[in-house]
Scaffold this active site. Structure first.
Site, PDB file in Angstrom:
ATOM      1  N   SER A 175      -8.580 -12.183   5.567  1.00 31.12           N
ATOM      2  CA  SER A 175      -8.578 -11.735   4.168  1.00 31.12           C
ATOM      3  C   SER A 175      -9.077 -12.867   3.275  1.00 31.12           C
ATOM      4  O   SER A 175     -10.207 -13.323   3.449  1.00 31.12           O
ATOM      5  CB  SER A 175      -7.165 -11.279   3.771  1.00 31.12           C
ATOM      6  OG  SER A 175      -7.164 -10.725   2.472  1.00 31.12           O
ATOM      7  N   THR A 176      -8.270 -13.367   2.347  1.00 33.75           N
ATOM      8  CA  THR A 176      -8.708 -14.406   1.421  1.00 33.75           C
ATOM      9  C   THR A 176      -9.165 -15.654   2.180  1.00 33.75           C
ATOM     10  O   THR A 176      -8.432 -16.183   3.006  1.00 33.75           O
ATOM     11  CB  THR A 176      -7.559 -14.787   0.464  1.00 33.75           C
ATOM     12  OG1 THR A 176      -7.036 -13.606  -0.120  1.00 33.75           O
ATOM     13  CG2 THR A 176      -8.054 -15.718  -0.632  1.00 33.75           C
ATOM     14  N   HIS A 202     -10.685  -8.012   4.571  1.00 38.30           N
ATOM     15  CA  HIS A 202     -10.267  -7.292   3.365  1.00 38.30           C
ATOM     16  C   HIS A 202     -11.310  -7.493   2.272  1.00 38.30           C
ATOM     17  O   HIS A 202     -11.528  -8.616   1.799  1.00 38.30           O
ATOM     18  CB  HIS A 202      -8.919  -7.809   2.862  1.00 38.30           C
ATOM     19  CG  HIS A 202      -7.782  -7.512   3.781  1.00 38.30           C
ATOM     20  ND1 HIS A 202      -6.581  -8.185   3.728  1.00 38.30           N
ATOM     21  CD2 HIS A 202      -7.656  -6.602   4.780  1.00 38.30           C
ATOM     22  CE1 HIS A 202      -5.768  -7.709   4.650  1.00 38.30           C
ATOM     23  NE2 HIS A 202      -6.393  -6.751   5.302  1.00 38.30           N
ATOM     24  N   MET A 295      -3.743 -13.585   2.662  1.00 39.27           N
ATOM     25  CA  MET A 295      -2.433 -13.364   2.086  1.00 39.27           C
ATOM     26  C   MET A 295      -1.736 -12.193   2.768  1.00 39.27           C
ATOM     27  O   MET A 295      -2.378 -11.244   3.203  1.00 39.27           O
ATOM     28  CB  MET A 295      -2.594 -13.059   0.590  1.00 39.27           C
ATOM     29  CG  MET A 295      -1.294 -12.757  -0.128  1.00 39.27           C
ATOM     30  SD  MET A 295      -1.573 -12.413  -1.880  1.00 39.27           S
ATOM     31  CE  MET A 295      -2.538 -10.911  -1.811  1.00 39.27           C
ATOM     32  N   ASP A 298      -0.758  -8.402   7.018  1.00 37.26           N
ATOM     33  CA  ASP A 298      -1.579  -7.425   7.725  1.00 37.26           C
ATOM     34  C   ASP A 298      -2.016  -8.003   9.072  1.00 37.26           C
ATOM     35  O   ASP A 298      -2.491  -9.137   9.147  1.00 37.26           O
ATOM     36  CB  ASP A 298      -2.804  -7.048   6.887  1.00 37.26           C
ATOM     37  CG  ASP A 298      -3.571  -5.865   7.458  1.00 37.26           C
ATOM     38  OD1 ASP A 298      -2.973  -5.071   8.214  1.00 37.26           O
ATOM     39  OD2 ASP A 298      -4.767  -5.724   7.146  1.00 37.26           O
TER      40      ASP A 298
END
Length: 356
Positions: A175-176, A202, A295, A298
């Site tokens: 993600s991030t 993401h 973050m 998931d």
């Protein structure tokens, strides 16, 4: 409570006011100033010493990309890009993430988005997260990201790879900070890698295709945005499209990709959990699962299911190299991780298990 100081950079006075007002609503954020272009932003950074910068991609005088390069070369700061969803805007956003930006926010309706309130909560969340991001390795990563073409050392495939008859599949969730981490990993895989690679990053609709195209231009393997119904091939990385979950299904002797728009899982679509859970049904494959910077949690539930299905080796990115040590930390805490590895060494760790 210490407040994070934010500098808001946008060429529109209306957007500067709107973004400033939204961020100022949160008790942990303090907007210390605004700037109308990149040159003014660099001056304000020196004067105001912000903790986070929100930076518009498209501006006169000095655009967001050029400004970001200056920031990362001189004094790296957490930067959240504010982007349009045009093709050019998406491409520039992907470049920005690989140059060192922590994250981005897509304007809902163009350069002047009167409906920016729709993403107010997401904007606040991302700026808060950026204020706590790990930028210790961003200088090294940023230098690598700005190289114009493939100049990275590749992992050679040994003869052992073809001895075993076991079929392998690699799955990566992030993600991030993910676009830059993916570049570190995917550029080190050889074109002859004896496994397909599935990726959930993401990212909203409209940006994953630009990410895939950018990575494809840098990698020896093929990288593409996944398409519904396509047959999975070795030596190719398939990135789940923004806004769609990615599943894998058997069709005869082949594996095919199935995409759907089912409800988000834990706020995410695509979801890493959905991809991992889909792979747990493949009893005739050995799985190498990787969870990287991001973050939240998931991927953890999906890894538990993968572990129960057997034949799964799990690699988590280390806290040292993660921009946000959320997703890897969650997986480690759940005791479903076999090896914790710095992002620079993830490709090598994966290849050891592909080659067995």
């Amino acid at each position: 409570m210490k407040k994070a100081k934010v500098l808001v950079v946008d060429d529109s006075a209306f957007m500067r006011k709107l973004i400033s007002d939204f961020l100022s609503e949160h008790p942990r954020l303090h907007v210390v100033g605004t700037a109308r272009d990149g040159q003014e932003a660099l001056q304000k950074i020196e004067q105001l010493q912000p903790d986070v910068v929100t930076l518009d991609v498209e501006m006169p005088v000095m655009n967001g990309l050029e400004t970001l390069k200056h920031i990362m070369q001189k004094r790296p700061l957490p930067v959240v890009m504010i982007s349009s969803t045009t093709t050019e805007g998406a491409e520039n956003t992907i470049l920005a993430l690989q140059y060192g930006a922590v994250d981005f926010i897509a304007k809902p309706s163009g350069a002047i988005s009167l409906d920016l309130y729709k993403i107010k909560d997401k904007m606040i969340e991302k700026v808060l997260l950026a204020s706590e991001a790990n930028l210790r390795t961003v200088k090294t990563k940023q230098k690598m990201s700005m190289l114009p073409q493939k100049q990275y050392s590749k992992i050679e495939v040994s003869e052992r790879q073809h001895v075993s008859g076991n079929k392998k599949i690699i799955a990566i969730g992030t993600s991030t900070g993910g676009p830059r981490a993916l570049q570190h990993v995917l550029t080190k895989f050889p074109a002859t890698i004896d496994a397909p690679i599935l990726v959930v990053q993401h990212m909203p609709k409209g940006f994953t295709k630009s990410l895939a195209n950018r990575l494809d231009s840098l990698c020896d393997i093929r990288v593409k945005e996944a398409e519904d119904g396509e047959v999975i091939q070795k030596g190719t990385a398939y990135i789940a499209p923004g806004g769609k979950h990615l599943h894998v299904k058997h069709v005869g002797t082949s594996l095919t990709i199935h995409l759907d728009e089912a409800a988000p899982r834990n706020g995410h679509r695509p979801s890493v959990d959905v991809m991992f859970e889909s792979l747990s049904a493949l009893t005739d494959y050995e799985k190498i699962a990787v969870v990287m910077t991001g973050m939240g949690s998931d991927g953890t539930a999906g890894l538990k299911q993968l572990k129960m299905s057997g034949k799964t080796f799990v690699i988590a990115e280390s806290a040292e190299s993660s921009v946000v040590f959320g997703m890897p930390k969650s997986a480690i805490a759940a005791n479903v991780v076999d090896e914790i590895v710095h992002v620079d060494d993830i490709a090598e760790a994966v290849m050891k298990h592909v080659q067995v």
